[in-house]
Design a protein around this motif. Structure first.
Motif, PDB file in Angstrom:
ATOM      1  N   ASP A   1       0.817  -1.203   0.000  1.00  0.00           N
ATOM      2  CA  ASP A   1       0.000   0.000   0.000  1.00  0.00           C
ATOM      3  C   ASP A   1       0.857   1.262   0.000  1.00  0.00           C
ATOM      4  O   ASP A   1       0.591   2.212   0.734  1.00  0.00           O
TER       5      ASP A   1
ATOM      6  N   SER B   1     -16.090   0.495   9.677  1.00  0.00           N
ATOM      7  CA  SER B   1     -16.320   0.110   8.277  1.00  0.00           C
ATOM      8  C   SER B   1     -17.635   0.706   7.804  1.00  0.00           C
ATOM      9  O   SER B   1     -18.620   0.677   8.500  1.00  0.00           O
TER      10      SER B   1
ATOM     11  N   GLU C   1      -9.094   2.945   1.138  1.00  0.00           N
ATOM     12  CA  GLU C   1      -7.749   2.378   1.097  1.00  0.00           C
ATOM     13  C   GLU C   1      -7.684   1.127   1.968  1.00  0.00           C
ATOM     14  O   GLU C   1      -7.050   0.160   1.620  1.00  0.00           O
ATOM     15  N   THR C   2      -8.367   1.174   3.078  1.00  0.00           N
ATOM     16  CA  THR C   2      -8.422  -0.001   3.947  1.00  0.00           C
ATOM     17  C   THR C   2      -9.036  -1.185   3.228  1.00  0.00           C
ATOM     18  O   THR C   2      -8.562  -2.308   3.322  1.00  0.00           O
TER      19      THR C   2
ATOM     20  N   ARG D   1      -6.679  -2.967   1.117  1.00  0.00           N
ATOM     21  CA  ARG D   1      -5.755  -3.815   1.856  1.00  0.00           C
ATOM     22  C   ARG D   1      -6.469  -5.057   2.373  1.00  0.00           C
ATOM     23  O   ARG D   1      -5.923  -6.144   2.342  1.00  0.00           O
ATOM     24  N   ASP D   2      -7.680  -4.875   2.838  1.00  0.00           N
ATOM     25  CA  ASP D   2      -8.459  -6.034   3.275  1.00  0.00           C
ATOM     26  C   ASP D   2      -8.602  -7.019   2.131  1.00  0.00           C
ATOM     27  O   ASP D   2      -8.554  -8.215   2.313  1.00  0.00           O
TER      28      ASP D   2
ATOM     29  N   MET E   1      -5.687  -9.183   1.607  1.00  0.00           N
ATOM     30  CA  MET E   1      -5.650 -10.231   2.618  1.00  0.00           C
ATOM     31  C   MET E   1      -6.729 -11.265   2.355  1.00  0.00           C
ATOM     32  O   MET E   1      -6.513 -12.460   2.491  1.00  0.00           O
TER      33      MET E   1
ATOM     34  N   VAL F   1      -8.020 -12.186  -0.406  1.00  0.00           N
ATOM     35  CA  VAL F   1      -7.654 -13.062  -1.515  1.00  0.00           C
ATOM     36  C   VAL F   1      -6.901 -14.274  -0.980  1.00  0.00           C
ATOM     37  O   VAL F   1      -7.139 -15.400  -1.402  1.00  0.00           O
ATOM     38  N   ASP F   2      -6.028 -14.056  -0.067  1.00  0.00           N
ATOM     39  CA  ASP F   2      -5.227 -15.158   0.451  1.00  0.00           C
ATOM     40  C   ASP F   2      -6.005 -16.065   1.374  1.00  0.00           C
ATOM     41  O   ASP F   2      -5.554 -17.160   1.668  1.00  0.00           O
ATOM     42  N   THR F   3      -7.114 -15.643   1.887  1.00  0.00           N
ATOM     43  CA  THR F   3      -7.852 -16.527   2.774  1.00  0.00           C
ATOM     44  C   THR F   3      -9.115 -17.095   2.107  1.00  0.00           C
ATOM     45  O   THR F   3      -9.856 -17.843   2.701  1.00  0.00           O
TER      46      THR F   3
END
Lengths: 188, 277
Positions: free
Chosen positions: B17, B101, B152-153, B156-157, B160, B162-164
Motif C-alpha cells: 500500500d 467500516s 484504502e483499507t 488492503r483487506d 488479505m 484473496v489469500d484466505t
C-alpha cells in the motif's frame, strides 16, 4: 494444546475461550506492532480490540494453509493501525471512545510458551534479514510498512527523488522477499 | 500502450500500500484483466506478515484482555452461506466517533477483491460479502469524513482476503460477454452475475460529457431492467463495478449499459451502448 488453526476453528464455532486463548498467544504481537505504527498507547489498544473483534467475526473464513494465523492476525493489525494513523493525521481532534466493558471478566491464562516462542523466533529472523539490508533500502521499507507512507510521501519526507524512491523500495522489497522466502513458512 | 514492465514493477509497492493514488488506480484497473499481476500479487503477503512479525511484541495493559474479548464476542459472527436480507446502505453520520467500516467500504471491498481474485473466488466472495453486510447493519454508523482512508483499507483487506479465500465451485455464477453498439461500438465488457450480485468491467467506452454518467442494468427474465449502479470510465476507457442485487430476482437474462443523466435513472432512457445475454 491446540494449534492456532484449531483455535480459529473453535472461535468460528462460537468459543469465546478459544478467542481468549488466541489473545493470550498473539495480543502482544498485535499491540507491539500497533504501538510502533501509531506511536500511541491508546490507539494501539484500540487496534488490539479491532483485530480480535475481526478475528471473532471472520473466523469462519480463515482457510488453513493459505496463511498462518499469526500472519493473518499481523496483517489485520497493520491494516487497522495504518487506518488509525492516517485518520489521526487527518483529524487530530479525533478521540476514540473507550469500548464499553459490559461482559464478565474471563479468566486470564498463561500463554503457551511453545507457540509464543515460534512467533518470537520468526520475528528474530525477519529482524536479522532487515538488518542485513543496506540502510538506504531498509529505511524506505520501514517508512512504507510501519509509517504507511506512499512513494510521494516518502520522497517528500526524505528528500530522495521520487524515481529513486520507487526503484530503491522495489529492490528492497524483492530482496526482503527472497530472504524471507527461505526462513518463513511461505504463503501460497 | 504501457509495457507490462511498468505494472510488474509496482506489484511489491502495491502489496504494501505504498502506491500514490493515481498509480494505484491505474494498477487496479489493469489488475482486472491481468492474471499475471493477480498471481504476482499473491507472492507478497508473506513479506507483509513477516514485517509485522519483526516489530517487537509488547505486553498490553492487563485490563485490555477483558475489554477486548467482551467487545469481540458481542458481535455477530460471519458464516459462509448464511442467508441474508436485501442490502440497504448504512446511514453515514459525520462527527467524532470511532472510525468504522462503512457501507461504501463493503462495496469497494467487493470490487477490489473481484479485481484481484477472478471468477472462482468471486462466488465465494459474494457469499462472504452478504454475511459481512449483515454485520455492517448491526455496527455503529459509518464515519463519512474517513471515507478515503476506508477505501484504502478495503483495498488492503481485499489483498488479505484473496489469500484466505478458498476456491469454490462457482456453479451459480454466469458470465455474460457484452458487445458495444452505437456510440459504444468499440467497447467490450464482461459481467459475472449470480443471484446475489453482479461484477462488471469494460474497456473502450467513450468518455461522457458533463452531467452524464453510465448506468449498468441487469434484466431478469420476463421483468423490467434493474439498476446495478452508475459508473464512470477512467482515462484509459476502462471501468469496473461490483453491486449486490435485491433478493428474489428472476434469473438474469441480459446485462446492458446505457448513458443516463448524472445520478442515474430509475429505468433506462437511452439505447444500450453495451449489451450481452
Amino acid at each position: 494444546m491446540q494449534d492456532d488453526a484449531a483455535l480459529v476453528r473453535a472461535i468460528a464455532s462460537g468459543s469465546s475461550d478459544a478467542l481468549g486463548a488466541l489473545y493470550d498467544r498473539h495480543a502482544a504481537l498485535v499491540f507491539g506492532l500497533a504501538r510502533r505504527i501509531t506511536g500511541r498507547q491508546e490507539d494501539a489498544e484500540e487496534v488490539v480490540q479491532d483485530v480480535f473483534a475481526q478475528v471473532w467475526r471472520q473466523a469462519a473464513r480463515y482457510q488453513d494453509g493459505r496463511a498462518t494465523v499469526a500472519g493473518w492476525v499481523v496483517m489485520l493489525a497493520r491494516t487497522r493501525a495504518i487506518d488509525r494513523l492516517r485518520a489521526r493525521m487527518a483529524r487530530p481532534d479525533l478521540a476514540a471512545p473507550v469500548a464499553p466493558d459490559d461482559a464478565p471478566a474471563l479468566v486470564a491464562r498463561e500463554p503457551d510458551p511453545e507457540v509464543v516462542t515460534m512467533s518470537a523466533q520468526d520475528g528474530h529472523r525477519v529482524r536479522r534479514v532487515l538488518a542485513a539490508l543496506p540502510d538506504a533500502q531498509r529505511s524506505l521499507v520501514e517508512l512504507a510498512y510501519y509509517g504507511g507512507l506512499t512513494h510521494t510521501e516518502i520522497a517528500g519526507q526524505t528528500g530522495i527523488p521520487l524515481g529513486t524512491v520507487k526503484t530503491r523500495l522495489r529492490t528492497a522489497l524483492i530482496a526482503l522477499r527472497e530472504a524471507l522466502g527461505q526462513t518463513l513458512e511461505a504463503v501460497p | 500502450m504501457t509495457t507490462h514492465q511498468a505494472f510488474d514493477d509496482v506489484v511489491p509497492a502495491y502489496a504494501l500500500d505504498a502506491l500514490d493514488r493515481d498509480e494505484r488506480q491505474a494498477f487496479e484497473e489493469h489488475l482486472v484483466i491481468c492474471e499475471r499481476c493477480q498471481a504476482a500479487l499473491r507472492q507478497w503477503p508473506g513479506v507483509s506478515s513477516g514485517l509485522g512479525l519483526a516489530a517487537e511484541p509488547a505486553e498490553p495493559p492487563p485490563d485490555l484482555r477483558s475489554r477486548t474479548l467482551a467487545r469481540a464476542v458481542a458481535q455477530p459472527q460471519a458464516h459462509l452461506g448464511r442467508p441474508v436480507t436485501p442490502f440497504r446502505p448504512a446511514v453515514a453520520v459525520p462527527g467524532p466517533s470511532r472510525p468504522r467500516s462503512s457501507a461504501l467500504q463493503r462495496w469497494a471491498l467487493a470490487a477490489s477483491v473481484v479485481l484481484m481474485a477472478g471468477l472462482a473466488a468471486y462466488a465465494a466472495l459474494l457469499r462472504i460479502q452478504l454475511a459481512e453486510t449483515a454485520d455492517a447493519l448491526g455496527e455503529a454508523a459509518a464515519y463519512v469524513a474517513q471515507l478515503s482512508a476506508e477505501l484504502e483499507t478495503s483495498r488492503r483487506d481485499a489483498a488479505m482476503l484473496v489469500d484466505t479465500l478458498q476456491v469454490v465451485n462457482a456453479g451459480d455464477v454466469i458470465r455474460v460477454d457484452l458487445r458495444g453498439a452505437g456510440p459504444g461500438a468499440g467497447a467490450t465488457g464482461r459481467a459475472f452475475v449470480s443471484e446475489r450480485g453482479v461484477v462488471f468491467h469494460s474497456e473502450g467506452l467513450p468518455a461522457l460529457a458533463g452531467g452524464r454518467t453510465y448506468q449498468l442494468w441487469v434484466i431478469p427474465q420476463g421483468a423490467a431492467p434493474v439498476s446495478a449502479g452508475t459508473f464512470a470510465v477512467n482515462a484509459f476507457g476502462g471501468s469496473s463495478l461490483a453491486r449486490m442485487l435485491p433478493a428474489g430476482l428472476a434469473t438474469v437474462a441480459a446485462v446492458a449499459v446505457t448513458e443516463e443523466p448524472d445520478g442515474g435513472s430509475p429505468g433506462p432512457t437511452t439505447t444500450p451502448l453495451l449489451a450481452g445475454s
